[in-house]
Design a protein around this motif. Structure first.
Motif, PDB file in Angstrom:
ATOM      1  N   ARG A   1      37.377  35.986  20.929  1.00 16.11           N
ATOM      2  CA  ARG A   1      38.339  35.431  19.973  1.00 16.11           C
ATOM      3  C   ARG A   1      39.276  34.440  20.654  1.00 16.11           C
ATOM      4  N   ARG A   2      39.749  34.775  21.857  1.00 15.42           N
ATOM      5  CA  ARG A   2      40.613  33.848  22.593  1.00 15.42           C
ATOM      6  C   ARG A   2      39.872  32.554  22.894  1.00 15.42           C
ATOM      7  N   GLY A   3      38.615  32.680  23.313  1.00 19.81           N
ATOM      8  CA  GLY A   3      37.826  31.495  23.612  1.00 19.81           C
ATOM      9  C   GLY A   3      37.610  30.626  22.383  1.00 19.81           C
ATOM     10  N   ALA A   4      37.358  31.271  21.241  1.00 22.15           N
ATOM     11  CA  ALA A   4      37.152  30.518  20.002  1.00 22.15           C
ATOM     12  C   ALA A   4      38.421  29.779  19.596  1.00 22.15           C
ATOM     13  N   LEU A   5      39.569  30.444  19.712  1.00 24.52           N
ATOM     14  CA  LEU A   5      40.835  29.822  19.322  1.00 24.52           C
ATOM     15  C   LEU A   5      41.165  28.606  20.189  1.00 24.52           C
ATOM     16  N   ILE A   6      40.771  28.658  21.454  1.00 24.56           N
ATOM     17  CA  ILE A   6      41.017  27.521  22.340  1.00 24.56           C
ATOM     18  C   ILE A   6      40.408  26.258  21.759  1.00 24.56           C
ATOM     19  N   ASN A   7      39.181  26.362  21.249  1.00 25.23           N
ATOM     20  CA  ASN A   7      38.519  25.185  20.688  1.00 25.23           C
ATOM     21  C   ASN A   7      38.932  24.913  19.244  1.00 25.23           C
TER      22      ASN A   7
ATOM     23  N   ILE B   1      29.313  19.677  30.739  1.00 24.84           N
ATOM     24  CA  ILE B   1      29.581  20.126  32.118  1.00 24.84           C
ATOM     25  C   ILE B   1      30.954  19.677  32.617  1.00 24.84           C
ATOM     26  N   ALA B   2      31.566  18.705  31.938  1.00 26.73           N
ATOM     27  CA  ALA B   2      32.893  18.257  32.364  1.00 26.73           C
ATOM     28  C   ALA B   2      33.898  19.399  32.209  1.00 26.73           C
ATOM     29  N   PRO B   3      34.628  19.744  33.271  1.00 27.62           N
ATOM     30  CA  PRO B   3      35.577  20.859  33.188  1.00 27.62           C
ATOM     31  C   PRO B   3      36.661  20.613  32.136  1.00 27.62           C
ATOM     32  N   GLY B   4      36.781  21.533  31.215  1.00 28.71           N
ATOM     33  CA  GLY B   4      37.801  21.453  30.176  1.00 28.71           C
ATOM     34  C   GLY B   4      38.416  22.818  29.960  1.00 28.71           C
ATOM     35  N   THR B   5      39.118  22.969  28.865  1.00 25.71           N
ATOM     36  CA  THR B   5      39.820  24.222  28.600  1.00 25.71           C
ATOM     37  C   THR B   5      38.866  25.403  28.514  1.00 25.71           C
ATOM     38  N   GLY B   6      37.751  25.221  27.808  1.00 21.79           N
ATOM     39  CA  GLY B   6      36.789  26.307  27.661  1.00 21.79           C
ATOM     40  C   GLY B   6      36.184  26.729  28.987  1.00 21.79           C
ATOM     41  N   VAL B   7      35.870  25.751  29.822  1.00 15.73           N
ATOM     42  CA  VAL B   7      35.309  26.056  31.141  1.00 15.73           C
ATOM     43  C   VAL B   7      36.317  26.838  31.974  1.00 15.73           C
ATOM     44  N   ILE B   8      37.564  26.392  31.966  1.00 19.26           N
ATOM     45  CA  ILE B   8      38.598  27.074  32.750  1.00 19.26           C
ATOM     46  C   ILE B   8      38.780  28.514  32.268  1.00 19.26           C
TER      47      ILE B   8
ATOM     48  N   CYS C   1      33.888  30.480  23.093  1.00 17.75           N
ATOM     49  CA  CYS C   1      34.137  29.039  23.192  1.00 17.75           C
ATOM     50  C   CYS C   1      33.086  28.253  22.416  1.00 17.75           C
ATOM     51  N   THR C   2      31.853  28.730  22.452  1.00 12.63           N
ATOM     52  CA  THR C   2      30.777  28.049  21.728  1.00 12.63           C
ATOM     53  C   THR C   2      31.001  28.118  20.225  1.00 12.63           C
ATOM     54  N   PHE C   3      31.329  29.293  19.712  1.00 14.09           N
ATOM     55  CA  PHE C   3      31.535  29.427  18.268  1.00 14.09           C
ATOM     56  C   PHE C   3      32.815  28.727  17.811  1.00 14.09           C
ATOM     57  N   GLY C   4      33.737  28.489  18.740  1.00 16.41           N
ATOM     58  CA  GLY C   4      34.936  27.741  18.389  1.00 16.41           C
ATOM     59  C   GLY C   4      34.644  26.286  18.063  1.00 16.41           C
ATOM     60  N   ILE C   5      33.427  25.844  18.385  1.00 17.45           N
ATOM     61  CA  ILE C   5      33.011  24.476  18.083  1.00 17.45           C
ATOM     62  C   ILE C   5      32.602  24.333  16.614  1.00 17.45           C
ATOM     63  N   VAL C   6      32.139  25.438  16.012  1.00 17.01           N
ATOM     64  CA  VAL C   6      31.553  25.398  14.664  1.00 17.01           C
ATOM     65  C   VAL C   6      32.445  24.713  13.631  1.00 17.01           C
ATOM     66  N   PRO C   7      33.744  25.084  13.516  1.00 13.54           N
ATOM     67  CA  PRO C   7      34.581  24.416  12.500  1.00 13.54           C
ATOM     68  C   PRO C   7      34.647  22.904  12.679  1.00 13.54           C
ATOM     69  N   HIS C   8      34.627  22.441  13.922  1.00 13.55           N
ATOM     70  CA  HIS C   8      34.719  21.010  14.177  1.00 13.55           C
ATOM     71  C   HIS C   8      33.410  20.299  13.830  1.00 13.55           C
ATOM     72  N   LEU C   9      32.287  20.957  14.098  1.00 14.06           N
ATOM     73  CA  LEU C   9      31.006  20.384  13.713  1.00 14.06           C
ATOM     74  C   LEU C   9      30.889  20.304  12.196  1.00 14.06           C
TER      75      LEU C   9
ATOM     76  N   GLY D   1      47.752  24.378  19.028  1.00 15.40           N
ATOM     77  CA  GLY D   1      46.915  24.454  20.220  1.00 15.40           C
ATOM     78  C   GLY D   1      47.722  24.385  21.499  1.00 15.40           C
ATOM     79  N   VAL D   2      48.728  23.534  21.527  1.00 18.81           N
ATOM     80  CA  VAL D   2      49.606  23.430  22.693  1.00 18.81           C
ATOM     81  C   VAL D   2      50.299  24.765  22.958  1.00 18.81           C
ATOM     82  N   ALA D   3      50.839  25.359  21.903  1.00 20.56           N
ATOM     83  CA  ALA D   3      51.526  26.645  22.040  1.00 20.56           C
ATOM     84  C   ALA D   3      50.569  27.727  22.552  1.00 20.56           C
ATOM     85  N   TYR D   4      49.337  27.694  22.070  1.00 19.51           N
ATOM     86  CA  TYR D   4      48.368  28.709  22.478  1.00 19.51           C
ATOM     87  C   TYR D   4      47.991  28.539  23.950  1.00 19.51           C
ATOM     88  N   LEU D   5      47.822  27.314  24.400  1.00 18.55           N
ATOM     89  CA  LEU D   5      47.505  27.068  25.808  1.00 18.55           C
ATOM     90  C   LEU D   5      48.657  27.511  26.718  1.00 18.55           C
TER      91      LEU D   5
END
Length: 204
Positions: A110-116, A15-22, A43-51, A76-80
């Protein structure tokens, strides 16, 4: 068995506001509930590689390799920063306008996934978050990590959907003024720039 302690910890993190929430809020305000749902899904599926990285031990490699960590980090910085530009550019993909624009759901996701995906700290985060909640049985550790990760993803999707649908519900009210729309776009852009700056100073 999923403990209450893990559920509470995961919920507080999600619930903490982060990039995906924004991003999900921007999609909900800018394009309505359908786009918000796709954003939450991406954004949810962007978590998969990290898990997977945390489960397979690759997160430790990322943590110890400064070069690899920085490559992913600055991508990631460039994408943001790109998303910030899209928020303030007229006709940009993230610009909030009174006109209802429809982007393909895959593009929004796809944009949401790349964010994570382009945030290397997530792999290190999961490497720190999940192991304390394991039973200690080495034979079931991988399965337990997968279960905890799946629960975390489910919570992420549910919370992001709520955020997104709330934003979509507020769309008609907030977009009735040209000044409000300008303020929203600049605010989203500023938030993405701030998040890019925070990511840029992160260390492995």
């Amino acid at each position: 068995m999923i403990s209450i302690q893990f559920l509470v910890t995961a919920f507080v993190v999600v619930i903490a506001p982060g990039t995906g929430v924004i991003y999900t809020l921007a999609m909900g305000l800018g394009q309505g509930p359908r786009a918000a749902l796709w954003a939450a899904l991406g954004c949810t599926f962007g978590i998969v590689p990290h898990l997977l990285a945390a489960t397979l031990g690759l997160a430790a490699v990322l943590h110890t390799s400064a070069v690899l960590f920085n490559v992913v980090k600055f991508a990631g910085v460039a994408y943001l920063l790109y998303l910030a530009w899209q928020a303030v550019r007229s006709g940009g993909a993230l610009a909030v306008t009174a006109e209802s624009t429809t982007q393909h759901g895959y593009t929004v996701a796809r944009r949401g996934a790349l964010i994570n995906i382009l945030n290397p700290k997530l792999s290190v985060f999961f490497l720190a978050l999940l192991p304390p909640f394991l039973s200690g049985n080495a034979a079931t550790a991988t399965l337990e990590m997968a279960m905890l990760g799946s629960v975390f993803m489910a919570l992420t999707f549910a919370v992001f959907v709520i955020y997104g649908l709330f934003a979509a519900k507020a769309r008609d009210v907030m977009l009735s003024s040209e000044r409000v729309m300008t303020w929203l776009n600049r605010s989203f852009a500023a938030l993405f720039v701030a998040l890019a700056g925070r990511l840029a100073i992160e260390r492995a």
